[in-house]
Write a protein that holds these residues in place. Structure first.
Motif, PDB file in Angstrom:
ATOM      1  N   ARG A  29       0.830  -1.202   0.000  1.00 39.73           N
ATOM      2  CA  ARG A  29       0.000   0.000   0.000  1.00 39.73           C
ATOM      3  C   ARG A  29       0.869   1.258   0.000  1.00 39.73           C
ATOM      4  N   ALA A  30       1.990   1.238   0.719  1.00 40.30           N
ATOM      5  CA  ALA A  30       2.899   2.377   0.747  1.00 40.30           C
ATOM      6  C   ALA A  30       3.458   2.668  -0.644  1.00 40.30           C
ATOM      7  N   THR A  31       3.699   1.617  -1.422  1.00 34.39           N
ATOM      8  CA  THR A  31       4.164   1.786  -2.800  1.00 34.39           C
ATOM      9  C   THR A  31       3.132   2.569  -3.616  1.00 34.39           C
ATOM     10  N   GLN A  32       1.863   2.255  -3.420  1.00 29.79           N
ATOM     11  CA  GLN A  32       0.802   2.986  -4.114  1.00 29.79           C
ATOM     12  C   GLN A  32       0.779   4.452  -3.690  1.00 29.79           C
ATOM     13  N   VAL A  33       1.010   4.702  -2.407  1.00 28.78           N
ATOM     14  CA  VAL A  33       1.021   6.082  -1.902  1.00 28.78           C
ATOM     15  C   VAL A  33       2.174   6.873  -2.515  1.00 28.78           C
ATOM     16  N   ILE A  34       3.362   6.291  -2.526  1.00 30.91           N
ATOM     17  CA  ILE A  34       4.531   6.973  -3.074  1.00 30.91           C
ATOM     18  C   ILE A  34       4.359   7.238  -4.566  1.00 30.91           C
ATOM     19  N   THR A  35       3.810   6.276  -5.277  1.00 33.04           N
ATOM     20  CA  THR A  35       3.539   6.470  -6.705  1.00 33.04           C
ATOM     21  C   THR A  35       2.570   7.625  -6.921  1.00 33.04           C
ATOM     22  N   ALA A  36       1.520   7.683  -6.101  1.00 30.99           N
ATOM     23  CA  ALA A  36       0.541   8.780  -6.203  1.00 30.99           C
ATOM     24  C   ALA A  36       1.192  10.122  -5.884  1.00 30.99           C
ATOM     25  N   MET A  37       2.087  10.149  -4.894  1.00 28.37           N
ATOM     26  CA  MET A  37       2.772  11.392  -4.533  1.00 28.37           C
ATOM     27  C   MET A  37       3.632  11.896  -5.687  1.00 28.37           C
ATOM     28  N   ALA A  38       4.319  10.977  -6.363  1.00 27.14           N
ATOM     29  CA  ALA A  38       5.157  11.350  -7.499  1.00 27.14           C
ATOM     30  C   ALA A  38       4.295  11.862  -8.658  1.00 27.14           C
ATOM     31  N   GLN A  39       3.176  11.206  -8.897  1.00 27.54           N
ATOM     32  CA  GLN A  39       2.284  11.619  -9.982  1.00 27.54           C
ATOM     33  C   GLN A  39       1.691  13.001  -9.736  1.00 27.54           C
ATOM     34  N   GLU A  40       1.426  13.317  -8.476  1.00 28.20           N
ATOM     35  CA  GLU A  40       0.849  14.620  -8.128  1.00 28.20           C
ATOM     36  C   GLU A  40       1.910  15.704  -7.956  1.00 28.20           C
ATOM     37  N   GLY A  41       3.189  15.329  -8.073  1.00 26.79           N
ATOM     38  CA  GLY A  41       4.263  16.305  -7.965  1.00 26.79           C
ATOM     39  C   GLY A  41       4.632  16.671  -6.540  1.00 26.79           C
ATOM     40  N   HIS A  42       4.218  15.859  -5.554  1.00 31.21           N
ATOM     41  CA  HIS A  42       4.545  16.145  -4.153  1.00 31.21           C
ATOM     42  C   HIS A  42       5.982  15.768  -3.823  1.00 31.21           C
ATOM     43  N   ILE A  43       6.539  14.824  -4.562  1.00 35.51           N
ATOM     44  CA  ILE A  43       7.935  14.422  -4.396  1.00 35.51           C
ATOM     45  C   ILE A  43       8.539  14.245  -5.785  1.00 35.51           C
ATOM     46  N   THR A  44       9.863  14.254  -5.845  1.00 31.76           N
ATOM     47  CA  THR A  44      10.542  14.067  -7.122  1.00 31.76           C
ATOM     48  C   THR A  44      10.605  12.579  -7.459  1.00 31.76           C
ATOM     49  N   GLU A  45      10.868  12.290  -8.713  1.00 32.50           N
ATOM     50  CA  GLU A  45      11.019  10.890  -9.143  1.00 32.50           C
ATOM     51  C   GLU A  45      12.187  10.237  -8.414  1.00 32.50           C
ATOM     52  N   ALA A  46      13.252  11.014  -8.165  1.00 30.74           N
ATOM     53  CA  ALA A  46      14.414  10.465  -7.469  1.00 30.74           C
ATOM     54  C   ALA A  46      14.046  10.067  -6.043  1.00 30.74           C
ATOM     55  N   MET A  47      13.281  10.916  -5.353  1.00 29.70           N
ATOM     56  CA  MET A  47      12.838  10.593  -3.988  1.00 29.70           C
ATOM     57  C   MET A  47      11.968   9.346  -3.995  1.00 29.70           C
ATOM     58  N   ALA A  48      11.100   9.236  -4.994  1.00 33.10           N
ATOM     59  CA  ALA A  48      10.213   8.068  -5.075  1.00 33.10           C
ATOM     60  C   ALA A  48      11.024   6.793  -5.287  1.00 33.10           C
ATOM     61  N   LYS A  49      12.035   6.836  -6.151  1.00 30.63           N
ATOM     62  CA  LYS A  49      12.845   5.642  -6.408  1.00 30.63           C
ATOM     63  C   LYS A  49      13.586   5.194  -5.149  1.00 30.63           C
ATOM     64  N   VAL A  50      14.128   6.145  -4.406  1.00 38.24           N
ATOM     65  CA  VAL A  50      14.840   5.800  -3.160  1.00 38.24           C
ATOM     66  C   VAL A  50      13.883   5.164  -2.159  1.00 38.24           C
TER      67      VAL A  50
END
Length: 261
Positions: A232-253
């Motif tokens: 579920r956390a993976t889904q949250v991080i993916t959604a955050m990246a899609q909405e621009g709340h975090i960078t792609e680099a932060m999401a990958k880490v």
């Protein structure tokens, strides 16, 4: 002549449909207003509603003052929004209510999106389309029953909350009041319960797990279901990246290092 007659019949049919469509729309508005007024009357006076106190808890301390155990539900001290890592509240917005700062307590677009998703979905849980404000209203003032009347009252209270409090105040109340499973109410108590430190020190991965708990606090609790919590956390991080709340680099880490590992 035949073509002209067909054209007139078509215009007549369109006019008839337009007229009765307008009549139906007017009656729908009247009916909706009546339903809204009826269920509003079932609530206590709005100006008498108050944010309830936290659930009682008994802490068992050792001789040195260290907490040995808790009995009952726990709620950590209220924490200010400004004290949290910026990505923590954004995690909740991204997965629960991405139009939080745009709507007025009820999000018709979110409801429509949830309906479409439920129609197209094959298996799995149903999406409700509730905003964070509606969820807060439910947690503060209403029971957990899923009935039509309760949903109407939830919407009424959400409109009231939006009028009385700012968006940041509503988000702060939400994070300090909602249930995170394992007897923990509020993001501070949840962070202490699951990660052994306060919400101020929560990592991006841990924040995603906390936000993901809103879907099913008991089922996705990381101390009971670490695999489900990470998924579920993976889904949250993916959604955050899609909405621009975090960078792609932060999401990958964050995705490379599961918070419950």
């Amino acid at each position: 002549k035949e073509t002209g007659g067909r054209s007139r019949r078509r215009r007549t049919l369109l006019g008839w449909l337009g007229y009765w469509g307008m009549v139906a729309g007017v009656w729908a508005v009247i009916g909706g207003t009546g339903v809204f007024a009826y269920y509003a009357a079932q609530l206590p006076p709005i100006d008498q509603l108050a944010v309830p106190k936290r659930p009682p808890n008994i802490a068992i301390l050792g001789i040195d003052g260290e907490v040995l155990a808790n009995r009952g539900d726990t709620g950590g001290p209220a924490i200010r929004l400004a004290e949290l890592p910026p990505y923590l509240p954004k995690a909740f917005i991204a997965i629960e209510d991405r139009r939080f700062y745009a709507h007025w307590g009820i999000d018709p677009m979110g409801i429509g999106r949830a309906l479409v998703s439920n129609v197209l979905k094959r298996g799995g849980g149903m999406q409700g389309g509730s905003t964070l404000t509606q969820q807060l209203a439910k947690n503060l003032f209403l029971t957990q029953e899923r009935t039509f009347s309760r949903k109407i009252q939830e919407a009424i209270l959400a409109l009231w909350l939006e009028r009385r409090y700012s968006k940041d105040q509503i988000l702060e109340l939400y994070l300090n009041r909602v249930y995170f499973g394992s007897g923990a109410y509020g993001v501070e108590a949840a962070s202490q319960r699951y990660f052994g430190h306060g919400a101020r020190q929560a990592t991006l991965g841990e924040s995603a797990i906390l936000a993901g708990l809103m879907k099913a606090p008991t089922k996705l609790a990381p101390n009971r279901n670490p695999e489900g919590a990470n998924e579920r956390a993976t889904q949250v991080i993916t959604a955050m990246a899609q909405e621009g709340h975090i960078t792609e680099a932060m999401a990958k880490v964050a995705l490379a290092r599961p918070a419950t590992a």
